[in-house]
Write a protein that holds these residues in place. Sequence first.
Motif, PDB file in Angstrom:
ATOM      1  N   GLY A  41       0.680  -1.289  -0.052  1.00  0.00           N
ATOM      2  CA  GLY A  41      -0.061  -0.025  -0.048  1.00  0.00           C
ATOM      3  C   GLY A  41       0.975   1.283   0.157  1.00  0.00           C
ATOM      4  N   LEU A  42       1.995   1.167   0.343  1.00  0.00           N
ATOM      5  CA  LEU A  42       3.181   2.194   0.148  1.00  0.00           C
ATOM      6  C   LEU A  42       3.579   2.782  -1.030  1.00  0.00           C
ATOM      7  N   VAL A  43       3.383   1.727  -2.077  1.00  0.00           N
ATOM      8  CA  VAL A  43       4.342   2.082  -3.284  1.00  0.00           C
ATOM      9  C   VAL A  43       3.675   3.233  -3.992  1.00  0.00           C
ATOM     10  N   LYS A  44       2.213   3.527  -4.213  1.00  0.00           N
ATOM     11  CA  LYS A  44       1.799   4.662  -5.048  1.00  0.00           C
ATOM     12  C   LYS A  44       2.039   6.053  -4.032  1.00  0.00           C
ATOM     13  N   PRO A  45       1.547   6.026  -2.889  1.00  0.00           N
ATOM     14  CA  PRO A  45       1.847   7.321  -2.058  1.00  0.00           C
ATOM     15  C   PRO A  45       3.318   7.449  -2.082  1.00  0.00           C
ATOM     16  N   GLY A  46       4.057   6.339  -1.753  1.00  0.00           N
ATOM     17  CA  GLY A  46       5.616   6.542  -1.546  1.00  0.00           C
ATOM     18  C   GLY A  46       6.181   7.236  -2.916  1.00  0.00           C
ATOM     19  N   ILE A  47       5.646   6.616  -3.904  1.00  0.00           N
ATOM     20  CA  ILE A  47       6.488   7.452  -5.312  1.00  0.00           C
ATOM     21  C   ILE A  47       6.055   8.503  -5.464  1.00  0.00           C
ATOM     22  N   GLY A  48       4.735   9.016  -5.313  1.00  0.00           N
ATOM     23  CA  GLY A  48       4.242  10.107  -5.475  1.00  0.00           C
ATOM     24  C   GLY A  48       4.871  11.104  -4.449  1.00  0.00           C
ATOM     25  N   LEU A  49       4.975  10.950  -3.450  1.00  0.00           N
ATOM     26  CA  LEU A  49       5.820  11.644  -2.445  1.00  0.00           C
ATOM     27  C   LEU A  49       7.276  12.026  -2.780  1.00  0.00           C
ATOM     28  N   ALA A  50       7.997  10.904  -3.303  1.00  0.00           N
ATOM     29  CA  ALA A  50       9.172  11.070  -3.888  1.00  0.00           C
ATOM     30  C   ALA A  50       9.412  11.937  -4.978  1.00  0.00           C
ATOM     31  N   ILE A  51       8.419  11.870  -5.851  1.00  0.00           N
ATOM     32  CA  ILE A  51       8.429  12.637  -6.869  1.00  0.00           C
ATOM     33  C   ILE A  51       8.256  14.127  -6.574  1.00  0.00           C
TER      34      ILE A  51
END
Length: 481
Positions: free
Chosen positions: A289-299
């Motif tokens: 569940g961390l993948v999408k929010p994590g990638i979005g936050l990183a970008i």
Amino acid sequence: MTFLKSSIFKYLFAIFVLWGGLFYASIESTVAIWYRSETFAHCFIILPICIYLIKLKWAQLHQVQLKPSLLALVFVAGTLVLWLFGSMAQVLVIEQFATFAMLPMMIWCLLGGQVARVLLFTSFFWLFSVPVGEFMIPQLQELTADITVFAIELTGIPVYREGLYIAIPGGLFEVAVACSGIRYLIASFTLGTLFAYLNYNSFKKRTIFILFSIFLPLLANGIRAYGIVMIAHLSDMKYATGVDHLVYGWVFFGVVIFIMFTVGGRWADPLPEKQTIDNPAGPKLDLSGLVKPGIGLAILLVASVSYKLAFENPISSVTPAISKVFNTDQAPSDVSWLPSFINPTHQAIGQQDGVDYFYAYYNGNIQGQELINGRNTLYNIERWSIVSDDANERFRTLEITDVYGRNRLLTYAYVTPWHVTHKAIEIKLVQAVQALIGQPQNGYILVMSKPIEKRDLDKRLLEQKADAFFNGESQALLSGE
């Protein structure tokens, strides 16, 4: 040691380190203000208090479900835009607010809404780290002077006030910046908010006590100033006229805080029962569940920080020929009133037709070299204070007075290629837009001043000169014409 082994601790610590590394420059500028300003020295204890508040919620944090939030990315993006806006426009309070608001946003995004709800007050209290409030100093000085004069009149002692100067038969007093009560107010508000949260359960009781923590120091500071005047008066000016009155002030503040907590404690609610932790290791983060929010936050974070690091405020090549418009060869009739502007690119003073001039030009807008800066002053605030002011859309006219009873008028406006106004906030907004589109944020201030001989006539003369210049050739100087 159980605390350190918990997964919640590890996640929160990792997010804190990530936040600190990404926003190091903004955090450093904030801590520098804490260090140099006694008004914000209390900010050093905000982090330890927040850690304590998190510890109070430790059992609840071990019961939540860690579910990263995509919704939080919207608020992260908005906070980053605010940070870029403040950073590029050199509006420190906006940059620092966005910086410290980013940490709770990152926690919400990576750990989820349940964690964010449990830490809601902690996140709010964390924002007390932002050094803001000094803009209220002039209004607080006026309020302190009003209360002091009112109390002296009730006492029956003859009193005369002009600006921030208060005269009684025994001596003359000034409500200086240190007497404004800003330190009392900010410290009391911070402690009062914390006390209300820890001791009350209802929103109504908390709100009432927080309002009480704001009202009490305002009233108390006026009473303190009155007390200092009375001590000096009754001792034939032997006491409370120097450093000792600052000592009396801090002792008095301690008494006020004691009274505030004593009164508040009478209506304190019972402490909640201590909860036990069933899962000392803490909940696990759902990595899928961390993948999408994590990638979005990183970008979002990498793009914003990279853009900021790559950006350089452009510098204008124009040097306004102010000497072609005003006589800068003749010195002003009185230099005691002159403004103070930090690190201008070019500065000039002069006199023409009985009017004194001060001019400061900035060819860009970089940290420590800004047209609009809280440390820039329109007159010598150590020797002069405002009696009255009047303004129109473009320029503002002040009447100032000094301890010797001399009065002056001064009229001023800020001039940029896009806008002419006396309103500092409008200039900052204009410079922010210029920064976003890559234009130089150059501009200058011109202050015209004249000692008062015939008030109405002198004011009319100054305003005629200001109207002719600020509505005429003021912006042409920035185009090199």
